[in-house]
Motif scaffolding. Structure first.
Motif, PDB file in Angstrom:
ATOM      1  N   ARG A   1       0.829  -1.211   0.000  1.00 18.69           N
ATOM      2  CA  ARG A   1       0.000   0.000   0.000  1.00 18.69           C
ATOM      3  C   ARG A   1       0.862   1.259   0.000  1.00 18.69           C
ATOM      4  O   ARG A   1       0.545   2.239  -0.682  1.00 18.69           O
ATOM      5  N   ILE A   2       1.955   1.229   0.748  1.00 20.46           N
ATOM      6  CA  ILE A   2       2.856   2.383   0.757  1.00 20.46           C
ATOM      7  C   ILE A   2       3.432   2.614  -0.638  1.00 20.46           C
ATOM      8  O   ILE A   2       3.463   3.746  -1.143  1.00 20.46           O
ATOM      9  N   PHE A   3       3.893   1.523  -1.270  1.00 20.59           N
ATOM     10  CA  PHE A   3       4.477   1.638  -2.609  1.00 20.59           C
ATOM     11  C   PHE A   3       3.450   2.148  -3.615  1.00 20.59           C
ATOM     12  O   PHE A   3       3.724   3.067  -4.397  1.00 20.59           O
ATOM     13  N   ALA A   4       2.250   1.549  -3.608  1.00 14.07           N
ATOM     14  CA  ALA A   4       1.236   1.933  -4.580  1.00 14.07           C
ATOM     15  C   ALA A   4       0.808   3.386  -4.405  1.00 14.07           C
ATOM     16  O   ALA A   4       0.594   4.114  -5.382  1.00 14.07           O
ATOM     17  N   ARG A   5       0.695   3.818  -3.149  1.00  7.62           N
ATOM     18  CA  ARG A   5       0.307   5.203  -2.897  1.00  7.62           C
ATOM     19  C   ARG A   5       1.396   6.184  -3.318  1.00  7.62           C
ATOM     20  O   ARG A   5       1.102   7.345  -3.627  1.00  7.62           O
ATOM     21  N   ALA A   6       2.640   5.724  -3.318  1.00  7.80           N
ATOM     22  CA  ALA A   6       3.728   6.575  -3.796  1.00  7.80           C
ATOM     23  C   ALA A   6       3.686   6.704  -5.318  1.00  7.80           C
ATOM     24  O   ALA A   6       4.216   7.661  -5.882  1.00  7.80           O
ATOM     25  N   MET A   7       3.055   5.714  -5.969  1.00  9.41           N
ATOM     26  CA  MET A   7       2.978   5.717  -7.426  1.00  9.41           C
ATOM     27  C   MET A   7       1.744   6.452  -7.956  1.00  9.41           C
ATOM     28  O   MET A   7       1.773   7.071  -9.013  1.00  9.41           O
ATOM     29  N   SER A   8       0.624   6.366  -7.226  1.00  9.44           N
ATOM     30  CA  SER A   8      -0.621   6.920  -7.724  1.00  9.44           C
ATOM     31  C   SER A   8      -1.623   7.092  -6.587  1.00  9.44           C
ATOM     32  O   SER A   8      -1.418   6.577  -5.485  1.00  9.44           O
ATOM     33  N   ARG A   9      -2.706   7.788  -6.868  1.00  9.13           N
ATOM     34  CA  ARG A   9      -3.803   7.890  -5.907  1.00  9.13           C
ATOM     35  C   ARG A   9      -4.710   6.688  -6.110  1.00  9.13           C
ATOM     36  O   ARG A   9      -5.232   6.464  -7.209  1.00  9.13           O
ATOM     37  N   ILE A  10      -4.918   5.897  -5.065  1.00 11.55           N
ATOM     38  CA  ILE A  10      -5.653   4.642  -5.161  1.00 11.55           C
ATOM     39  C   ILE A  10      -7.033   4.778  -4.522  1.00 11.55           C
ATOM     40  O   ILE A  10      -7.181   5.335  -3.437  1.00 11.55           O
ATOM     41  N   ARG A  11      -8.028   4.217  -5.204  1.00 15.04           N
ATOM     42  CA  ARG A  11      -9.389   4.242  -4.657  1.00 15.04           C
ATOM     43  C   ARG A  11     -10.037   2.875  -4.839  1.00 15.04           C
ATOM     44  O   ARG A  11      -9.976   2.290  -5.921  1.00 15.04           O
ATOM     45  N   LEU A  12     -10.656   2.369  -3.771  1.00 15.82           N
ATOM     46  CA  LEU A  12     -11.395   1.109  -3.800  1.00 15.82           C
ATOM     47  C   LEU A  12     -12.866   1.428  -3.605  1.00 15.82           C
ATOM     48  O   LEU A  12     -13.236   2.078  -2.622  1.00 15.82           O
ATOM     49  N   GLU A  13     -13.713   0.964  -4.523  1.00 10.92           N
ATOM     50  CA  GLU A  13     -15.130   1.276  -4.437  1.00 10.92           C
ATOM     51  C   GLU A  13     -15.978   0.110  -4.941  1.00 10.92           C
ATOM     52  O   GLU A  13     -15.463  -0.880  -5.462  1.00 10.92           O
ATOM     53  N   GLY A  14     -17.281   0.231  -4.769  1.00  8.51           N
ATOM     54  CA  GLY A  14     -18.179  -0.808  -5.253  1.00  8.51           C
ATOM     55  C   GLY A  14     -18.673  -1.711  -4.136  1.00  8.51           C
ATOM     56  O   GLY A  14     -18.745  -1.322  -2.970  1.00  8.51           O
ATOM     57  N   ALA A  15     -19.007  -2.953  -4.513  1.00  9.31           N
ATOM     58  CA  ALA A  15     -19.660  -3.892  -3.596  1.00  9.31           C
ATOM     59  C   ALA A  15     -18.666  -4.642  -2.718  1.00  9.31           C
ATOM     60  O   ALA A  15     -18.746  -5.874  -2.585  1.00  9.31           O
ATOM     61  N   VAL A  16     -17.762  -3.921  -2.090  1.00  8.31           N
ATOM     62  CA  VAL A  16     -16.743  -4.550  -1.244  1.00  8.31           C
ATOM     63  C   VAL A  16     -17.391  -5.320  -0.100  1.00  8.31           C
ATOM     64  O   VAL A  16     -16.979  -6.444   0.227  1.00  8.31           O
ATOM     65  N   ASP A  17     -18.403  -4.750   0.498  1.00  6.59           N
ATOM     66  CA  ASP A  17     -19.045  -5.378   1.660  1.00  6.59           C
ATOM     67  C   ASP A  17     -19.865  -6.609   1.291  1.00  6.59           C
ATOM     68  O   ASP A  17     -20.303  -7.346   2.180  1.00  6.59           O
ATOM     69  N   GLU A  18     -20.079  -6.851   0.003  1.00  6.85           N
ATOM     70  CA  GLU A  18     -20.844  -8.017  -0.428  1.00  6.85           C
ATOM     71  C   GLU A  18     -19.962  -9.222  -0.744  1.00  6.85           C
ATOM     72  O   GLU A  18     -20.467 -10.301  -1.069  1.00  6.85           O
ATOM     73  N   ILE A  19     -18.648  -9.050  -0.654  1.00  8.77           N
ATOM     74  CA  ILE A  19     -17.748 -10.172  -0.897  1.00  8.77           C
ATOM     75  C   ILE A  19     -17.914 -11.190   0.231  1.00  8.77           C
ATOM     76  O   ILE A  19     -17.839 -10.818   1.408  1.00  8.77           O
ATOM     77  N   PRO A  20     -18.151 -12.455  -0.094  1.00  8.37           N
ATOM     78  CA  PRO A  20     -18.358 -13.475   0.958  1.00  8.37           C
ATOM     79  C   PRO A  20     -17.194 -13.539   1.946  1.00  8.37           C
ATOM     80  O   PRO A  20     -16.035 -13.441   1.554  1.00  8.37           O
ATOM     81  N   SER A  21     -17.526 -13.684   3.199  1.00  7.58           N
ATOM     82  CA  SER A  21     -16.510 -13.713   4.245  1.00  7.58           C
ATOM     83  C   SER A  21     -15.986 -15.115   4.531  1.00  7.58           C
ATOM     84  O   SER A  21     -15.055 -15.293   5.312  1.00  7.58           O
ATOM     85  N   GLU A  22     -16.577 -16.116   3.893  1.00  7.68           N
ATOM     86  CA  GLU A  22     -16.120 -17.488   4.089  1.00  7.68           C
ATOM     87  C   GLU A  22     -16.486 -18.326   2.871  1.00  7.68           C
ATOM     88  O   GLU A  22     -17.303 -17.922   2.044  1.00  7.68           O
ATOM     89  N   GLY A  23     -15.859 -19.494   2.770  1.00  4.31           N
ATOM     90  CA  GLY A  23     -16.141 -20.402   1.666  1.00  4.31           C
ATOM     91  C   GLY A  23     -15.307 -20.111   0.438  1.00  4.31           C
ATOM     92  O   GLY A  23     -14.631 -19.081   0.351  1.00  4.31           O
ATOM     93  N   PRO A  24     -15.326 -21.018  -0.551  1.00  2.96           N
ATOM     94  CA  PRO A  24     -14.534 -20.837  -1.770  1.00  2.96           C
ATOM     95  C   PRO A  24     -14.992 -19.621  -2.551  1.00  2.96           C
ATOM     96  O   PRO A  24     -16.181 -19.297  -2.590  1.00  2.96           O
ATOM     97  N   LEU A  25     -14.037 -18.962  -3.182  1.00  2.00           N
ATOM     98  CA  LEU A  25     -14.339 -17.719  -3.895  1.00  2.00           C
ATOM     99  C   LEU A  25     -13.317 -17.483  -4.984  1.00  2.00           C
ATOM    100  O   LEU A  25     -12.113 -17.702  -4.778  1.00  2.00           O
ATOM    101  N   ILE A  26     -13.783 -17.051  -6.147  1.00  2.00           N
ATOM    102  CA  ILE A  26     -12.898 -16.671  -7.244  1.00  2.00           C
ATOM    103  C   ILE A  26     -12.974 -15.163  -7.423  1.00  2.00           C
ATOM    104  O   ILE A  26     -14.058 -14.607  -7.635  1.00  2.00           O
TER     105      ILE A  26
END
Length: 253
Positions: free
Chosen positions: A23-48
């Protein structure tokens, strides 16, 4: 029965340090933003987790932002030559990357990827198989679709925009600046989106298009490439152009 040890699932202190450093490296390279349905990602079980691959920066950003947010270890497949590189190899070995021999990648990678999912873990894949030469989506390989169909695991599409301008393929050093945005789509299962009467080959080709269209919907028009505004078509038509091989997104550089 198998004598293979269970795949590590925890985020150990070293992995926490690596993601923090990423995260330190990436922030030194660019402004990073994470958005969308992050909270809908399953918290357990197999996932791709399936993402476009536009830049050398993608794996760093996606791993460093998503792993701490999910609180789950993310597993990747990478060519074994990657592990011979100074620093990069050490980070890969300790960062959840599993080495695959390119000479037997089709069989070995699929087997390993299926095992990761069978043990209820997260598998990260780039369906295109390698970095885009221009930042736009390229025709995907069918291996990820075959894996999802075989495992029944839900898929979370990810679109990363802006990273190509920071660190494009073939560029040894990044060009700091700009904005990189990671958009998270809603989880889906292929079984819910495919007709029931398809044969295996048609199902795999159509599934590949479905996965890539989900990813394309998260990207700006300039990055949608081969999947820009694709309309629903007959499975045999949509299968044309896809590479029918079980490549499941081995990370290549």
């Amino acid at each position: 029965m198998t004598d293979e040890a269970p795949i590590e699932s925890s985020i150990n202190p070293l992995l926490s340090v690596l993601t923090f450093g990423g995260r330190i490296f990436a922030r030194a390279m660019s402004r990073i933003r994470l958005e969308g349905a992050v909270d809908e990602i399953p918290s357990e079980g197999p996932l791709i987790l399936a993402a476009n691959h536009a830049s050398n920066l993608d794996a760093i950003v996606l791993g460093s932002w998503l792993m701490p947010r999910l609180g789950r270890r993310i597993h990747w497949l990478g060519k074994k030559e990657l592990f011979a590189w100074p620093i990069v190899g050490w980070v890969a070995a300790n960062g959840g990357v599993h080495p695959v021999d390119r000479g037997t990648a089709d069989v070995e990678a699929f087997r390993l990827a299926k095992r990761i999912l069978d043990e209820g873990q997260i598998l990260f894949v780039f369906p295109e198989g390698t970095r885009s030469p221009d930042g736009a989506l390229q025709e995907a390989q069918d291996g990820v679709a075959a894996l999802a169909l075989r495992s029944g695991a839900p898929i979370v599409p990810l679109g990363i925009a802006g990273s190509y301008g920071v660190w494009p393929r073939g560029q040894k050093v990044p060009h700091p600046g700009g904005h990189v945005t990671v958009r998270v789509g809603r989880p889906f299962r292929l079984a819910d989106e495919l007709p029931d009467d398809l044969d295996r080959r048609a199902a795999k080709s159509l599934a590949t298009s479905v996965i890539m269209e989900h990813i394309a919907a998260l990207l700006p028009a300039s990055q949608q490439g081969a999947y820009a505004k694709v309309e629903m078509q007959d499975a045999t038509k949509r299968g044309r152009g896809h590479r029918d091989r079980p490549d499941v997104g081995v990370t290549q550089h």
